[in-house]
Design an enzyme around this catalytic site. Sequence first.
Site, PDB file in Angstrom:
ATOM      1  N   SER A 238       0.784  -1.237   0.000  1.00 57.95           N
ATOM      2  CA  SER A 238       0.000   0.000   0.000  1.00 57.95           C
ATOM      3  C   SER A 238       0.818   1.291   0.000  1.00 57.95           C
ATOM      4  CB  SER A 238      -0.964   0.012   1.192  1.00 57.95           C
ATOM      5  OG  SER A 238      -0.264   0.006   2.417  1.00 57.95           O
ATOM      6  N   LYS A 283      -5.679   4.053   9.047  1.00 53.78           N
ATOM      7  CA  LYS A 283      -4.702   4.923   8.393  1.00 53.78           C
ATOM      8  C   LYS A 283      -5.152   6.379   8.450  1.00 53.78           C
ATOM      9  CE  LYS A 283      -2.766   1.373   5.388  1.00 53.78           C
ATOM     10  NZ  LYS A 283      -2.371   0.996   4.026  1.00 53.78           N
TER      11      LYS A 283
END
Length: 340
Positions: A238, A283
């Site tokens: 990611s 996140k």
Amino acid sequence: MNRRIVTLLAALAPIVVLGILGTVITVPYVALGPGPTFNTLGEVGGEEVVAIEGTEVDDTTGHLNMTTVAVRDGLNVFEAFGLWASGRQGIVPREEVYPPDKSKDEVKQENDADFQQSEDSAELAALHFLGKPVDLRIAKVGEDGPSQGLLREGDVLVSVDGKPVSTVGGVQEAVADVPPKTEVPIVIRRDGAETTVRVVLGARPDDESKGYLGITPEEIPDVPFTIDFNLADVGGPSAGLMFTLAVIDKLSPGELNGGKFVAGTGTIDSDGDVGPIGGIKYKLIAAEEAGAETFLVPAKNCDEARQGAPDGLRLVKVENLGGAVDALEAIDAGADAPHC
């Protein structure tokens, strides 16, 4: 002993036993939560996160932070409940993170491989975006495939069926709708000279209605400088988008982030397509707590991101690299950008 004390101890005994068991018995769950963030324009441990040597690098300020998810394993009953009750952590079945047919070491190796791939894809995506030369070479020719004896390892692909190709995805797209038994011209560069080779497509093993060349192409940067990524103990794919933006920012004039604090996440391939990731809500929390004002969200994560976004954090919807750059330039200019 006083009878009342004996009675009280007898009543408390099950509670004491449960308490002890609650601290020693682990549960088949792991906790997911906000992990550390890293400024891809900055340094970690005295090394640049994205180090470019052999060419002039533009000055950068502000942040382009990649974000991570922290995983806590081996939880006892009380720890699992406490983390869940905090509201900052999620509790999920352990098998979602550590499949029962794989060891922790095997999972780590896969995550490390994904991270390495994200670095390679980030470099290639940035070079393509900046118009830097990248050779698309044939790494392998299938022994029983349609290209055997016609194409060679080391040949540089120029076009397939009349379509210029510069990425692995471009080769796949060029033959995606061409049926088997169709002859297609392949322009290659071999020994410094261009030549055309005609290959009759075979039928793809997984879909006999589609043709395939039976080759494995790879993209090789053809630039007089090196790009190194210096982050350890981080896994998964990611980081791709933020690594790519950091490379572009360092190799082009101006500042993509306008000197501000931008964070984000998303996989990327060499074509610049941005893909979804897991743990977006954690996140977002990590980014906001680190000081981010803007967060780049893969388009397919937008629904989930809207539900867990901290107040005041701008969510920018990103489908591809070009869109991400355009959005950052728009924000810097005070204009609107696509949002979740």
